[in-house]
Design a protein around this motif. Structure first.
Motif, PDB file in Angstrom:
ATOM      1  N   ARG A 135       0.825  -1.220   0.000  1.00 54.44           N
ATOM      2  CA  ARG A 135       0.000   0.000   0.000  1.00 54.44           C
ATOM      3  C   ARG A 135       0.855   1.265   0.000  1.00 54.44           C
ATOM      4  N   PHE A 136       1.802   1.307  -0.898  1.00 52.45           N
ATOM      5  CA  PHE A 136       2.645   2.503  -0.999  1.00 52.45           C
ATOM      6  C   PHE A 136       3.101   2.643  -2.445  1.00 52.45           C
ATOM      7  N   ARG A 137       2.674   3.740  -3.076  1.00 53.14           N
ATOM      8  CA  ARG A 137       2.997   3.945  -4.486  1.00 53.14           C
ATOM      9  C   ARG A 137       4.125   4.968  -4.642  1.00 53.14           C
ATOM     10  N   PRO A 138       4.961   4.814  -5.653  1.00 57.83           N
ATOM     11  CA  PRO A 138       6.027   5.796  -5.900  1.00 57.83           C
ATOM     12  C   PRO A 138       5.436   7.124  -6.371  1.00 57.83           C
ATOM     13  N   TYR A 139       6.094   8.214  -5.996  1.00 52.84           N
ATOM     14  CA  TYR A 139       5.574   9.534  -6.368  1.00 52.84           C
ATOM     15  C   TYR A 139       6.698  10.564  -6.389  1.00 52.84           C
ATOM     16  N   PHE A 140       6.367  11.733  -6.915  1.00 49.03           N
ATOM     17  CA  PHE A 140       7.235  12.908  -6.847  1.00 49.03           C
ATOM     18  C   PHE A 140       6.346  14.138  -6.948  1.00 49.03           C
ATOM     19  N   VAL A 189       1.208   7.131 -15.375  1.00 48.22           N
ATOM     20  CA  VAL A 189       0.728   7.961 -14.269  1.00 48.22           C
ATOM     21  C   VAL A 189      -0.578   7.382 -13.726  1.00 48.22           C
ATOM     22  N   VAL A 190      -0.588   7.109 -12.423  1.00 49.47           N
ATOM     23  CA  VAL A 190      -1.748   6.484 -11.782  1.00 49.47           C
ATOM     24  C   VAL A 190      -2.726   7.529 -11.267  1.00 49.47           C
ATOM     25  N   GLU A 191      -2.186   8.580 -10.666  1.00 51.40           N
ATOM     26  CA  GLU A 191      -3.036   9.576 -10.008  1.00 51.40           C
ATOM     27  C   GLU A 191      -2.242  10.859  -9.826  1.00 51.40           C
ATOM     28  N   MET A 192      -2.948  11.984  -9.742  1.00 52.73           N
ATOM     29  CA  MET A 192      -2.320  13.263  -9.416  1.00 52.73           C
ATOM     30  C   MET A 192      -3.202  13.997  -8.421  1.00 52.73           C
ATOM     31  N   GLU A 193      -2.572  14.716  -7.513  1.00 50.48           N
ATOM     32  CA  GLU A 193      -3.340  15.514  -6.563  1.00 50.48           C
ATOM     33  C   GLU A 193      -2.623  16.834  -6.306  1.00 50.48           C
ATOM     34  N   GLU A 194      -3.413  17.878  -6.076  1.00 44.98           N
ATOM     35  CA  GLU A 194      -2.852  19.197  -5.826  1.00 44.98           C
ATOM     36  C   GLU A 194      -2.539  19.350  -4.339  1.00 44.98           C
ATOM     37  N   VAL A 195      -1.349  19.862  -4.045  1.00 43.43           N
ATOM     38  CA  VAL A 195      -0.912  20.063  -2.664  1.00 43.43           C
ATOM     39  C   VAL A 195      -0.225  21.421  -2.567  1.00 43.43           C
ATOM     40  N   GLU A 196       0.054  21.821  -1.339  1.00 46.93           N
ATOM     41  CA  GLU A 196       0.805  23.053  -1.104  1.00 46.93           C
ATOM     42  C   GLU A 196       2.088  22.689  -0.368  1.00 46.93           C
ATOM     43  N   LEU A 197       3.226  23.109  -0.915  1.00 49.57           N
ATOM     44  CA  LEU A 197       4.523  22.819  -0.314  1.00 49.57           C
ATOM     45  C   LEU A 197       5.243  24.116   0.025  1.00 49.57           C
ATOM     46  N   GLU A 198       6.073  24.050   1.034  1.00 53.98           N
ATOM     47  CA  GLU A 198       6.934  25.182   1.348  1.00 53.98           C
ATOM     48  C   GLU A 198       8.279  24.952   0.677  1.00 53.98           C
ATOM     49  N   ALA A 221       1.812  22.833  -5.820  1.00 54.15           N
ATOM     50  CA  ALA A 221       2.540  21.700  -6.393  1.00 54.15           C
ATOM     51  C   ALA A 221       1.569  20.576  -6.716  1.00 54.15           C
ATOM     52  N   THR A 222       2.002  19.707  -7.603  1.00 55.23           N
ATOM     53  CA  THR A 222       1.217  18.539  -7.990  1.00 55.23           C
ATOM     54  C   THR A 222       1.974  17.284  -7.583  1.00 55.23           C
ATOM     55  N   LYS A 223       1.297  16.430  -6.836  1.00 57.28           N
ATOM     56  CA  LYS A 223       1.889  15.152  -6.438  1.00 57.28           C
ATOM     57  C   LYS A 223       1.513  14.128  -7.503  1.00 57.28           C
ATOM     58  N   VAL A 224       2.528  13.565  -8.151  1.00 56.59           N
ATOM     59  CA  VAL A 224       2.313  12.653  -9.274  1.00 56.59           C
ATOM     60  C   VAL A 224       2.686  11.236  -8.843  1.00 56.59           C
ATOM     61  N   TYR A 225       1.711  10.330  -8.890  1.00 52.88           N
ATOM     62  CA  TYR A 225       1.950   8.925  -8.544  1.00 52.88           C
ATOM     63  C   TYR A 225       2.189   8.122  -9.825  1.00 52.88           C
ATOM     64  N   LEU A 226       3.226   7.295  -9.812  1.00 53.51           N
ATOM     65  CA  LEU A 226       3.540   6.442 -10.955  1.00 53.51           C
ATOM     66  C   LEU A 226       3.307   4.972 -10.605  1.00 53.51           C
ATOM     67  N   GLN A 227       3.316   4.138 -11.633  1.00 52.71           N
ATOM     68  CA  GLN A 227       3.172   2.703 -11.405  1.00 52.71           C
ATOM     69  C   GLN A 227       4.466   2.070 -10.902  1.00 52.71           C
ATOM     70  N   HIS A 228       5.617   2.524 -11.427  1.00 48.99           N
ATOM     71  CA  HIS A 228       6.885   1.849 -11.164  1.00 48.99           C
ATOM     72  C   HIS A 228       7.908   2.806 -10.546  1.00 48.99           C
ATOM     73  N   PRO A 229       8.561   2.403  -9.463  1.00 52.48           N
ATOM     74  CA  PRO A 229       9.568   3.266  -8.822  1.00 52.48           C
ATOM     75  C   PRO A 229      10.727   3.644  -9.737  1.00 52.48           C
ATOM     76  N   PHE A 230      11.187   2.715 -10.576  1.00 55.52           N
ATOM     77  CA  PHE A 230      12.360   3.001 -11.396  1.00 55.52           C
ATOM     78  C   PHE A 230      12.085   4.042 -12.477  1.00 55.52           C
TER      79      PHE A 230
END
Length: 395
Positions: free
Chosen positions: A46-51, A70-79, A87-96
Motif C-alpha cells: 500500500r505505498f505507491r512511488p511519487y514525486f 501515471v496512476v493519479e495526481m493531486e494538488e498540494v501546497e509545499l513550502e 505543487a502537484t503530487k504525481v503517482y507512478l506505477q513503477h519506482p524506477f
C-alpha cells in the motif's frame, strides 16, 4: 510480529500476470530476523512511488493525465525555500520510472521537481516513519522455500522461515537479535579456471566462543555441480550476513565469472547465482560493490581495515595480531600441485581461512556497532553498514 530490519527491496506484479489488476502492484519486501530469532520476509503493497512538480502548467498536466504510467495526481501546497508554492503530487506505477520523469520534466521542460531523488525503499521508510525495528500485523503465508517461483506474492518466492503479508506496520523500540553469518573462502588453480574447494564457517554473531562455529567444505571436480552445491548450501543455511577475507575483491568475482563461464543460459546463471532471499541473482553494482536481496555482504577485510587500521592487512598478520594464531602453512601458488597430492591439506587450509575471517569480523564488532547506528538513523542494517555518510544524514 516484531522484527529487526536487515535490508529492503521490492518487486512488481504486472496486470499481464494478474488480470485482476488495473495497474502494476508494487510489493515492498522487508527482510530481517524476528524477536524469536527466525528469518522473516514482510510484504507490503500500500505505498505507491511519487514525486512533486511545482507550478505544473495545465498543458503538462493534461499530458500527464493521458500518460499510462501515471496512476493519479493531486494538488498540494509545499513550502519551497520558505515560500508556500502550489505543487502537484504525481503517482507512478513503477519506482524506477521516477528518475526518468524527473529528468524529462526538470531538464527538458524546466519545471522544479521535488522528492524524485530518494530511493523508493527509503521514501517508504521516511513516509511511514519506520526504523530499524518494526512491528507488523498481517497474514502469515507459510514457511521457507528452497526455490523461487517466477511470479506472484506467495511463499514460494522467499527463502525465510516466515513470510508475512502485512496489513499494518509501525515503528517499535529497538531490540537485539543474533545474526547468522556465513564466512567462506575459495581455493582455485592459477593456470586454468578451477575451484578446488569452498571452505565455510557458520555461526551466530556475536560469538560466545570458537566452539560455536560450524565448519565444512564443498568440493566437486565438476565445476557446474560445485557451483550449484554452493548455491544450495547458502539457501539451506539462510544467513543474514555473508563474509570472508577480501571476498568483495576476489572470491565473489571469481565465483561470478565462473558461473558466467560454465553456464551459457541466462536462466541457469541466474538460478546458480540466486543466493538472495528472493532467489534473485548476486549482482555487481561496481568495483567491490555486490548486492543480494535480504542478505548483507560484509567483507571482513574491509571492515577490519576501517575499524582497526593495521600496518599490514594480510589475513595471516591480522590473525596473529588478534588471536596469536595464523593461517595454515600452504603455498597458495602451489594449490594445483597440492590438490593432486594432499587434497585434505588444501581443504583444511581453506576452512581455516574462512574461520579466521569470521572471527575477525566478530572481533571488529561492526555488526553490533552498525546495528546501533541503524537504530539512530532508522535504516536497514545493510544501508547503515555499507551505505555512505550522506545516507545516514539524510535519514
Amino acid at each position: 510480529m516484531k522484527f529487526r530490519l536487515i535490508s529492503g527491496s521490492y518487486h512488481s506484479v504486472e496486470p499481464e500476470s494478474d488480470p485482476s489488476l488495473k495497474e502494476a502492484k508494487i510489493v515492498i519486501e522487508l527482510y530481517g530476523r524476528d524477536d524469536k530469532g527466525r528469518s522473516i520476509t514482510v510484504l507490503y503493497h500500500r505505498f505507491r512511488p511519487y514525486f512533486y512538480v511545482v507550478d505544473l502548467t495545465e498543458d503538462e498536466r493534461g499530458a500527464l493525465e493521458k500518460d499510462p504510467e501515471v496512476v493519479e495526481m493531486e494538488e498540494v501546497e509545499l513550502e519551497v525555500k520558505g515560500v508556500k508554492r502550489r505543487a502537484t503530487k504525481v503517482y507512478l506505477q513503477h519506482p524506477f520510472k521516477v528518475p526518468q520523469y524527473r529528468d524529462r520534466l526538470q531538464d527538458g521542460e524546466g519545471f522544479r521537481v521535488l522528492a524524485a531523488d530518494i530511493p523508493y525503499i527509503f521514501r517508504f521508510l521516511y513516509d511511514l516513519d519506520l526504523g530499524s525495528t518494526i512491528e507488523a500485523e498481517g497474514v502469515v503465508l507459510g514457511g521457507k522455500a528452497v526455490d523461487g517461483s517466477p511470479a506472484g506474492d506467495g511463499v514460494a518466492r522467499f527463502n525465510t522461515d516466515i513470510v508475512l503479508y502485512a496489513d499494518s506496520l509501525k515503528d517499535t523500540r529497538p531490540f537485539e537479535v543474533p545474526l547468522k553469518v556465513l564466512s567462506f573462502d575459495i581455493e582455485n588453480f592459477l593456470k586454468r579456471r578451477f575451484i578446488a574447494t569452498v571452505g565455510w564457517s557458520v555461526a551466530e554473531l556475536p560469538l560466545g566462543g570458537v566452539e560455536g562455529i560450524r565448519k565444512g567444505s564443498i568440493e566437486d571436480d565438476d565445476q557446474r555441480a560445485l557451483l550449484k552445491k554452493f548455491r544450495d548450501f547458502i539457501i539451506e543455511e539462510d544467513p543474514d550476513v555473508i563474509t570472508g577475507y577480501n571476498i568483495d575483491g576476489y572470491d565473489l568475482e571469481y565465483l561470478y565469472d565462473s558461473v558466467k563461464e560454465f553456464f551459457t543460459s541466462k536462466v541457469e546463471r541466474d538460478h546458480v547465482l540466486g543466493w538472495s532471499r528472493d532467489f534473485s541473482p548476486l549482482s555487481k553494482r561496481g568495483y567491490r560493490n555486490w548486492k543480494l536481496h535480504g542478505r548483507v555482504i560484509a567483507d571482513a577485510w574491509w571492515n577490519m581495515k576501517r575499524e582497526l587500521k593495521p600496518k599490514v592487512e594480510t589475513l595471516n598478520y591480522v590473525s596473529q595480531m588478534l588471536f596469536g594464531e595464523g593461517k595454515e602453512e600452504v603455498d597458495p601458488l602451489k594449490i594445483e600441485e597440492l590438490w593432486e597430492k594432499e587434497r585434505e591439506r588444501v581443504i583444511s587450509y581453506c576452512i581455516k581461512d574462512s574461520e579466521l575471517a569470521l572471527r575477525i569480523l566478530d572481533y571488529t564488532d561492526v555488526l553490533r556497532k552498525y546495528t546501533d547506528i541503524a537504530n539512530v538513523a532508522k535504516l536497514p542494517l545493510e544501508d547503515a553498514l555499507n551505505g555512505t555518510t550522506s545516507v545516514l544524514i539524510d535519514s
